[in-house]
Scaffold this motif. Sequence first.
Motif, PDB file in Angstrom:
ATOM      1  N   GLU A 147     -33.527  18.494 113.742  1.00  0.00           N
ATOM      2  CA  GLU A 147     -32.714  17.273 113.783  1.00  0.00           C
ATOM      3  C   GLU A 147     -32.449  16.697 112.388  1.00  0.00           C
ATOM      4  N   ILE A 148     -32.360  17.565 111.401  1.00  0.00           N
ATOM      5  CA  ILE A 148     -31.953  17.166 110.056  1.00  0.00           C
ATOM      6  C   ILE A 148     -30.429  17.126 109.986  1.00  0.00           C
ATOM      7  N   ILE A 149     -29.804  18.090 110.671  1.00  0.00           N
ATOM      8  CA  ILE A 149     -28.347  18.191 110.753  1.00  0.00           C
ATOM      9  C   ILE A 149     -27.960  17.951 112.208  1.00  0.00           C
ATOM     10  N   SER A 150     -26.885  17.231 112.419  1.00  0.00           N
ATOM     11  CA  SER A 150     -26.406  16.990 113.777  1.00  0.00           C
ATOM     12  C   SER A 150     -25.335  18.011 114.135  1.00  0.00           C
ATOM     13  N   PRO A 151     -25.455  18.665 115.289  1.00  0.00           N
ATOM     14  CA  PRO A 151     -24.403  19.588 115.719  1.00  0.00           C
ATOM     15  C   PRO A 151     -23.053  18.898 115.896  1.00  0.00           C
ATOM     16  N   TYR A 152     -23.059  17.592 116.095  1.00  0.00           N
ATOM     17  CA  TYR A 152     -21.806  16.848 116.239  1.00  0.00           C
ATOM     18  C   TYR A 152     -20.999  16.830 114.939  1.00  0.00           C
ATOM     19  N   ASN A 153     -21.642  17.143 113.829  1.00  0.00           N
ATOM     20  CA  ASN A 153     -20.929  17.227 112.552  1.00  0.00           C
ATOM     21  C   ASN A 153     -20.449  18.642 112.254  1.00  0.00           C
ATOM     22  N   LEU A 154     -20.727  19.587 113.151  1.00  0.00           N
ATOM     23  CA  LEU A 154     -20.417  20.988 112.895  1.00  0.00           C
ATOM     24  C   LEU A 154     -19.337  21.563 113.801  1.00  0.00           C
ATOM     25  N   TYR A 155     -19.141  21.004 114.978  1.00  0.00           N
ATOM     26  CA  TYR A 155     -18.264  21.642 115.958  1.00  0.00           C
ATOM     27  C   TYR A 155     -16.794  21.544 115.565  1.00  0.00           C
ATOM     28  N   LEU A 156     -15.998  22.436 116.152  1.00  0.00           N
ATOM     29  CA  LEU A 156     -14.563  22.490 115.870  1.00  0.00           C
ATOM     30  C   LEU A 156     -13.837  21.435 116.694  1.00  0.00           C
ATOM     31  N   ASN A 157     -13.262  20.477 115.999  1.00  0.00           N
ATOM     32  CA  ASN A 157     -12.490  19.425 116.647  1.00  0.00           C
ATOM     33  C   ASN A 157     -11.180  19.289 115.873  1.00  0.00           C
ATOM     34  N   PRO A 158     -10.076  19.804 116.425  1.00  0.00           N
ATOM     35  CA  PRO A 158      -8.800  19.783 115.710  1.00  0.00           C
ATOM     36  C   PRO A 158      -8.350  18.387 115.295  1.00  0.00           C
ATOM     37  N   THR A 159      -8.629  17.401 116.112  1.00  0.00           N
ATOM     38  CA  THR A 159      -8.223  16.032 115.775  1.00  0.00           C
ATOM     39  C   THR A 159      -8.936  15.542 114.528  1.00  0.00           C
ATOM     40  N   HIS A 197      -8.707  13.226 110.159  1.00  0.00           N
ATOM     41  CA  HIS A 197      -9.772  12.651 109.332  1.00  0.00           C
ATOM     42  C   HIS A 197     -10.194  13.580 108.195  1.00  0.00           C
ATOM     43  N   TYR A 198      -9.471  14.671 108.009  1.00  0.00           N
ATOM     44  CA  TYR A 198      -9.676  15.605 106.894  1.00  0.00           C
ATOM     45  C   TYR A 198     -11.098  16.157 106.834  1.00  0.00           C
ATOM     46  N   GLN A 199     -11.673  16.457 107.984  1.00  0.00           N
ATOM     47  CA  GLN A 199     -13.002  17.049 108.032  1.00  0.00           C
ATOM     48  C   GLN A 199     -12.868  18.572 108.087  1.00  0.00           C
ATOM     49  N   PHE A 200     -12.447  19.138 106.958  1.00  0.00           N
ATOM     50  CA  PHE A 200     -12.133  20.560 106.891  1.00  0.00           C
ATOM     51  C   PHE A 200     -13.361  21.459 107.020  1.00  0.00           C
ATOM     52  N   TRP A 201     -14.555  20.940 106.772  1.00  0.00           N
ATOM     53  CA  TRP A 201     -15.751  21.763 106.879  1.00  0.00           C
ATOM     54  C   TRP A 201     -15.950  22.267 108.306  1.00  0.00           C
ATOM     55  N   ARG A 202     -15.375  21.591 109.281  1.00  0.00           N
ATOM     56  CA  ARG A 202     -15.523  22.016 110.675  1.00  0.00           C
ATOM     57  C   ARG A 202     -14.877  23.379 110.926  1.00  0.00           C
ATOM     58  N   LEU A 203     -13.906  23.756 110.106  1.00  0.00           N
ATOM     59  CA  LEU A 203     -13.273  25.071 110.236  1.00  0.00           C
ATOM     60  C   LEU A 203     -14.239  26.191 109.870  1.00  0.00           C
ATOM     61  N   VAL A 204     -15.266  25.882 109.106  1.00  0.00           N
ATOM     62  CA  VAL A 204     -16.256  26.876 108.682  1.00  0.00           C
ATOM     63  C   VAL A 204     -17.556  26.731 109.464  1.00  0.00           C
ATOM     64  N   THR A 205     -18.032  25.508 109.617  1.00  0.00           N
ATOM     65  CA  THR A 205     -19.355  25.306 110.206  1.00  0.00           C
ATOM     66  C   THR A 205     -19.440  25.705 111.668  1.00  0.00           C
ATOM     67  N   ASN A 206     -18.325  25.734 112.378  1.00  0.00           N
ATOM     68  CA  ASN A 206     -18.394  26.149 113.777  1.00  0.00           C
ATOM     69  C   ASN A 206     -18.733  27.637 113.907  1.00  0.00           C
ATOM     70  N   PHE A 257     -10.055  26.150 127.066  1.00  0.00           N
ATOM     71  CA  PHE A 257     -10.173  26.275 125.616  1.00  0.00           C
ATOM     72  C   PHE A 257     -10.829  25.052 124.981  1.00  0.00           C
ATOM     73  N   ALA A 258     -10.748  23.910 125.625  1.00  0.00           N
ATOM     74  CA  ALA A 258     -11.346  22.696 125.067  1.00  0.00           C
ATOM     75  C   ALA A 258     -12.868  22.781 125.043  1.00  0.00           C
ATOM     76  N   ARG A 259     -13.437  23.641 125.868  1.00  0.00           N
ATOM     77  CA  ARG A 259     -14.890  23.795 125.887  1.00  0.00           C
ATOM     78  C   ARG A 259     -15.397  24.688 124.763  1.00  0.00           C
ATOM     79  N   ILE A 260     -14.516  25.399 124.088  1.00  0.00           N
ATOM     80  CA  ILE A 260     -14.925  26.274 122.987  1.00  0.00           C
ATOM     81  C   ILE A 260     -14.975  25.442 121.714  1.00  0.00           C
ATOM     82  N   ILE A 261     -16.172  25.039 121.339  1.00  0.00           N
ATOM     83  CA  ILE A 261     -16.307  24.202 120.148  1.00  0.00           C
ATOM     84  C   ILE A 261     -17.069  24.912 119.037  1.00  0.00           C
TER      85      ILE A 261
END
Length: 151
Positions: free
Chosen positions: A33-45, A50-59, A124-128
């Motif tokens: 619980e050092i990193i939250s998975p909510y900061n890693l998943y793929l969310n196009p919005t 919000h320019y959270q481009f790291w989500r394109l890699v961290t997922n 497809f919305a379930r694929i995060i």
Amino acid sequence: MAQAIEEWYKQMPVIIRSYLTVSVVINIGCSLEIISPYNLYLNPTLVVKHYQFWRLVTNFLYFRKMDLDFMFHMFFLARYCKLLEENTFRGRTTDFLYMLLFGASVLTVIVLIGEMIPYLSASFARIIFLSNSLTFMMVVLAECLKGFGPW
């Protein structure tokens, strides 16, 4: 025993060694619980607005729980990516990296386009997290290219 694991790790090609290391570190961080998975998943919005481009890699780096499934994925990545990088892409590490980036890009585009199609969007919305998909892509590619050797 520790030296055998250290030798095995040092003998791995650089791309797959880096990918495995970052994946294990991120999964341990999420388990502790050092990193939250909510900061890693793929969310196009969040990526677009919000320019959270790291989500394109961290997922591609998070495999959810550290359980037997995680160990199997790490084994498949280690075995089949090592085969690809040492045999098919021998001496062409950059080509292997481009192939990995191309595969990840195609998987991301498929999910993003699938979310826009009305009847498919619910599934497809379930694929995060696309880490499992990338692992299976590597396994299939390694099996398809087995025996071809370096090009």
